[in-house]
Scaffold this motif. Structure first.
Motif, PDB file in Angstrom:
ATOM      1  N   ASP A 115      -8.141   8.029   1.454  1.00 49.70           N
ATOM      2  CA  ASP A 115      -8.344   6.924   0.524  1.00 49.70           C
ATOM      3  C   ASP A 115      -7.027   6.171   0.424  1.00 49.70           C
ATOM      4  N   CYS A 116      -7.045   4.908   0.809  1.00 50.81           N
ATOM      5  CA  CYS A 116      -5.833   4.096   0.661  1.00 50.81           C
ATOM      6  C   CYS A 116      -5.867   3.473  -0.715  1.00 50.81           C
ATOM      7  N   SER A 117      -4.999   3.927  -1.581  1.00 50.34           N
ATOM      8  CA  SER A 117      -5.009   3.441  -2.953  1.00 50.34           C
ATOM      9  C   SER A 117      -4.468   2.018  -3.024  1.00 50.34           C
ATOM     10  N   ALA A 118      -5.029   1.246  -3.934  1.00 49.81           N
ATOM     11  CA  ALA A 118      -4.555  -0.130  -4.106  1.00 49.81           C
ATOM     12  C   ALA A 118      -3.123  -0.162  -4.621  1.00 49.81           C
ATOM     13  N   GLU A 174      -3.552  -5.326  -0.482  1.00 51.98           N
ATOM     14  CA  GLU A 174      -4.544  -5.482   0.596  1.00 51.98           C
ATOM     15  C   GLU A 174      -5.564  -4.366   0.594  1.00 51.98           C
ATOM     16  N   PHE A 175      -5.223  -3.218  -0.024  1.00 46.09           N
ATOM     17  CA  PHE A 175      -6.138  -2.088  -0.020  1.00 46.09           C
ATOM     18  C   PHE A 175      -7.129  -2.137  -1.182  1.00 46.09           C
ATOM     19  N   GLU A 176      -7.164  -3.236  -1.909  1.00 44.42           N
ATOM     20  CA  GLU A 176      -8.077  -3.315  -3.041  1.00 44.42           C
ATOM     21  C   GLU A 176      -9.515  -3.331  -2.545  1.00 44.42           C
ATOM     22  N   GLY A 177     -10.395  -2.683  -3.250  1.00 42.69           N
ATOM     23  CA  GLY A 177     -11.799  -2.663  -2.848  1.00 42.69           C
ATOM     24  C   GLY A 177     -11.943  -1.959  -1.507  1.00 42.69           C
ATOM     25  N   ARG A 178     -12.497  -2.647  -0.535  1.00 40.02           N
ATOM     26  CA  ARG A 178     -12.718  -2.012   0.772  1.00 40.02           C
ATOM     27  C   ARG A 178     -11.609  -2.329   1.766  1.00 40.02           C
ATOM     28  N   GLU A 215     -10.176   0.447   4.255  1.00 42.73           N
ATOM     29  CA  GLU A 215     -11.125   1.348   4.927  1.00 42.73           C
ATOM     30  C   GLU A 215     -10.830   1.546   6.402  1.00 42.73           C
TER      31      GLU A 215
END
Lengths: 241, 254
Positions: free
Chosen positions: A50-53, A58-62, A65
């Motif tokens: 899981d790439c945390s925001a 840029e990792f916000e939401g999807r 992934e």
């Protein structure tokens, strides 16, 4: 490199690794399930990233992934080899029940050399993992009874001596550099990620990035990565003992 | 079929045991006592503001990016827009959660929206027109009172980022057990009893957030709100002290 284990009390095992500005937290949870049909006498290992925001907007939401998927698949391939991690102690009832270890990786800060940091943290978390031991007894009618043992200190530990570590080699011009920072990664077009065990066995190789490698560069890079891996495992042993 | 050694036997813990006759709770606290609070500001170099907060075994990490140029869809000509995301790590609860799939979890989206409403009441958005403030909250370990801890961590992260605020937002969870109001619930107490989460703006005494679950008797609500308000003021004292310590440490470094 800063390594801490046993942070998450709700998990069977956990580790946090800080490598300069890269911060990774790994939690291992054990659940009972069915083994794979091709390996009925072994447990299972399942990776999810899981790439945390927190690491980057840029990792916000999807957004994260794609990166998460590539790291998870790289780890799955690295640990797929039976010589990497012996999962047979995790079997409870052959072909019916086994322990499944869910390795959940959380990337808190992204500062370059992500694959290496993640693999070291995963190895540390697996080392830290404690799985309860079960007493298996077969009843008369062919039914198998599984009971949790009364002793809360009777726990199973994994032998992670040969668990592979990922080594990233960044190709800059015709040189290979190890442990790249984020700035160095931005300057390069390609990198080679190899999964190497302590014994020098290479279990997986991935090429990442837009550029291309010459075959001789690949051969010399593999040599560098195995020697680098030996160094990492020495550092690792010192951390844990 | 088999339980973890370390998971609490939920079936065995009844209402009687959550609060003993001497007025002690499962973890040895009194009804009005908060759990141990540890907080650190400025934990991430890359973010504009960040904070790590522990309340008992609940651990939350909050980061703030901004104020920066707003995305076209979110841009408002006269005020800043606040974008909040709440995420719980897969290994944070007693049971392994659903795989964190791109914010599809409804509860996470609801909590993100709730956090946005709470923070919009306190951030001076008129000072940052056409810009966006991103607040990301990541729960590392959940042991009750999770949402309140998130609000507190978000406040600290906003302070660390230097965003102009009207006041602190201090939140706390509360409940009633056998006619006794309790504050700062842990996961065992949350599973048995109704839960109220309230946030307070200490200077004005107003409540930007009030969320309640399960059933309460309406007569108890007034008393419970007073108890929650006192607990929020205690939280404010702790957060204020932490912020001052952090700021004086930073200024003495220079």
């Amino acid at each position: 490199m800063e390594l801490e284990t046993g942070l998450v009390t709700h998990a069977a095992g956990s580790a946090r690794l800080r490598l300069a500005t890269t911060d990774v937290l790994v939690g291992v949870k054990a659940e009972v399930g069915e083994p794979l049909p091709e390996r009925p006498r072994a447990g299972r290992l399942q990776f999810s990233v899981d790439c945390s925001a927190n690491a980057s907007p840029e990792f916000e939401g999807r957004g994260g992934e794609a990166l998460a998927g590539s790291i998870a698949s790289c780890l799955t391939r690295a640990y797929a080899s039976p010589s990497a991690l012996d999962l047979r102690p995790l079997s409870i009832v052959p072909a019916r029940q086994c322990w499944i270890l869910y390795v959940d990786i959380l990337i808190l800060e992204c500062g370059g050399n992500l694959y290496d940091a993640v693999s070291c943290a995963v190895k540390a978390a697996l080392f830290n993992a404690r799985v309860p031991e079960l007493d298996v007894s077969s009843a008369d009618s062919g039914r198998v009874d599984v009971e949790l043992s009364d002793d809360p200190f009777k726990l199973l530990r994994l032998d992670v001596e040969n668990a592979p570590c990922l080594v990233t080699l960044l190709l800059v011009d015709s040189e290979c550099i190890v442990d790249p920072t984020q700035e160095e990664e931005a300057c390069s077009k390609a990198s080679l990620v190899t999964a190497v065990t302590a014994g020098g066995l290479v279990t997986a190789v991935t090429k990442a990035g837009r550029g291309s490698f010459h075959p001789t560069t690949v051969a010399s890079a593999l040599e560098v990565s195995s020697s680098d891996r030996v160094f990492l495992s020495v550092v690792w042993c010192r951390h844990c003992n | 079929m088999c339980a973890y050694m370390w998971a609490p036997p939920f079936s065995a813990v009844s209402t009687m045991e959550l609060l003993s006759d001497q007025g002690l709770r499962v973890d040895g606290r009194r009804a009005h006592e908060l759990r141990n609070v540890e907080c650190r500001l400025g934990v991430f170099g890359r973010a504009d503001g960040s904070a790590y907060l522990e309340q008992g075994n609940t651990r939350v990490l909050a980061t703030v990016y901004g104020p920066h140029e707003a995305r076209a869809a979110q841009r408002r000509h006269d005020v800043a827009s606040i974008n909040c995301q709440y995420r719980q790590a897969v290994f944070s609860g007693w049971e392994r959660g659903r795989r964190a799939g791109g914010g599809g979890d409804r509860r996470a989206q609801e909590l993100g929206a709730l956090l946005q409403n709470t923070l919009e009441s306190v951030v001076l958005v008129e000072l940052y027109p056409r810009s966006q403030i991103d607040v990301y909250v990541q729960v590392l370990q959940a042991d009750g009172g999770t949402y309140a801890t998130c609000v507190n961590a978000a406040t600290l992260a906003l302070i660390d980022a230097g965003v102009a605020l009207r006041d602190y937002v201090c939140a706390c969870s509360a409940s009633v057990l056998r006619d006794q109001p309790l504050v700062d619930l842990n996961s065992l107490e949350t599973s048995g009893a109704p839960e109220l989460t309230a946030a307070l703006l200490p200077r004005s005494g107003r409540l930007p957030l009030l969320e309640m679950s399960q059933r309460f008797h309406v007569d108890k609500l007034g008393e419970l709100l007073d108890v929650a308000e006192t607990a929020c003021r205690d939280v404010h004292t702790i957060l204020n002290r932490a912020v001052r310590r952090h700021v004086s440490a930073r200024s003495s470094e220079k």
